[in-house]
Scaffold this motif. Structure first.
Motif, PDB file in Angstrom:
ATOM      1  N   GLU A 178      -5.073  12.506   7.819  1.00  0.00           N
ATOM      2  CA  GLU A 178      -3.949  13.132   8.146  1.00  0.00           C
ATOM      3  C   GLU A 178      -3.568  14.320   7.453  1.00  0.00           C
ATOM      4  N   VAL A 179      -3.955  14.226   6.085  1.00  0.00           N
ATOM      5  CA  VAL A 179      -3.912  15.407   4.973  1.00  0.00           C
ATOM      6  C   VAL A 179      -4.802  16.631   5.732  1.00  0.00           C
ATOM      7  N   ILE A 180      -6.102  16.367   6.194  1.00  0.00           N
ATOM      8  CA  ILE A 180      -7.132  17.235   6.434  1.00  0.00           C
ATOM      9  C   ILE A 180      -6.330  17.943   7.944  1.00  0.00           C
ATOM     10  N   THR A 181      -5.766  17.270   8.821  1.00  0.00           N
ATOM     11  CA  THR A 181      -5.336  17.670  10.107  1.00  0.00           C
ATOM     12  C   THR A 181      -3.974  18.062  10.035  1.00  0.00           C
ATOM     13  N   TYR A 222       0.631  -1.299  -0.036  1.00  0.00           N
ATOM     14  CA  TYR A 222       0.186  -0.111   0.114  1.00  0.00           C
ATOM     15  C   TYR A 222       0.836   1.102  -0.023  1.00  0.00           C
ATOM     16  N   TYR A 223       2.196   1.107  -0.007  1.00  0.00           N
ATOM     17  CA  TYR A 223       2.943   2.357   0.100  1.00  0.00           C
ATOM     18  C   TYR A 223       2.586   3.357  -0.818  1.00  0.00           C
ATOM     19  N   LYS A 224       2.988   2.785  -2.069  1.00  0.00           N
ATOM     20  CA  LYS A 224       2.739   3.666  -3.220  1.00  0.00           C
ATOM     21  C   LYS A 224       1.280   4.321  -3.477  1.00  0.00           C
ATOM     22  N   GLN A 225       0.301   3.455  -3.202  1.00  0.00           N
ATOM     23  CA  GLN A 225      -1.060   3.714  -3.468  1.00  0.00           C
ATOM     24  C   GLN A 225      -1.305   5.008  -2.393  1.00  0.00           C
ATOM     25  N   ILE A 226      -0.824   4.926  -1.151  1.00  0.00           N
ATOM     26  CA  ILE A 226      -1.042   6.110  -0.183  1.00  0.00           C
ATOM     27  C   ILE A 226      -0.230   7.165  -0.414  1.00  0.00           C
ATOM     28  N   PHE A 227       0.791   6.901  -0.698  1.00  0.00           N
ATOM     29  CA  PHE A 227       1.848   7.992  -1.165  1.00  0.00           C
ATOM     30  C   PHE A 227       1.099   9.051  -2.431  1.00  0.00           C
ATOM     31  N   ARG A 282      -1.504  13.733  -4.079  1.00  0.00           N
ATOM     32  CA  ARG A 282      -2.352  14.438  -5.010  1.00  0.00           C
ATOM     33  C   ARG A 282      -3.097  15.549  -4.050  1.00  0.00           C
ATOM     34  N   ARG A 283      -3.314  15.566  -2.782  1.00  0.00           N
ATOM     35  CA  ARG A 283      -3.692  16.634  -1.932  1.00  0.00           C
ATOM     36  C   ARG A 283      -2.910  17.494  -1.531  1.00  0.00           C
ATOM     37  N   THR A 284      -1.449  17.199  -1.428  1.00  0.00           N
ATOM     38  CA  THR A 284      -0.528  18.170  -0.854  1.00  0.00           C
ATOM     39  C   THR A 284       0.230  18.756  -1.988  1.00  0.00           C
ATOM     40  N   ASP A 285       0.571  18.093  -2.973  1.00  0.00           N
ATOM     41  CA  ASP A 285       1.467  18.433  -4.110  1.00  0.00           C
ATOM     42  C   ASP A 285       2.688  18.875  -3.534  1.00  0.00           C
ATOM     43  N   ASP A 286       3.162  18.276  -2.420  1.00  0.00           N
ATOM     44  CA  ASP A 286       4.549  18.417  -1.940  1.00  0.00           C
ATOM     45  C   ASP A 286       5.162  17.271  -1.611  1.00  0.00           C
ATOM     46  N   GLU A 287       6.421  16.957  -2.162  1.00  0.00           N
ATOM     47  CA  GLU A 287       7.096  15.538  -2.001  1.00  0.00           C
ATOM     48  C   GLU A 287       7.430  15.373  -0.468  1.00  0.00           C
TER      49      GLU A 287
END
Length: 80
Positions: free
Chosen positions: A75-78, A24-29, A34-39
């Motif tokens: 995690e993205v939201i918070t 699942y690493y790649k899928q979650i990454f 796509r939501r943060t646009d920052d590596e």
């Protein structure tokens, strides 16, 4: 489901979590990126998602959604 077998194995032996991480690493990454646009932020959030998953694995219950995607979204939201 194949994941359920691996989740149960990882509950008994945390080394078995590697299968889920690798799967699942790649899928979650990509989901997070796509939501943060920052590596760098994406890598931090992805690491946090998997760390929390491992820490809370004993209480994990299958809910019919892809493994850890709801947690990644939270995690993205918070994230400040």
């Amino acid at each position: 489901m194949e994941d359920a077998k691996h989740i149960e194995a990882a509950k008994k032996d945390p080394r078995q979590f590697r299968y889920l991480y690798d799967k699942y690493y790649k899928q979650i990454f990509l989901f997070v990126n796509r939501r943060t646009d920052d590596e760098h932020t994406t890598a931090d959030i992805t690491q946090t998602v998997f760390l929390k998953a491992l820490q809370h694995l004993k209480g994990y219950q299958e809910r019919g959604v892809p493994f850890r995607l709801p947690a990644a979204s939270n995690e993205v939201i918070t994230r400040p």
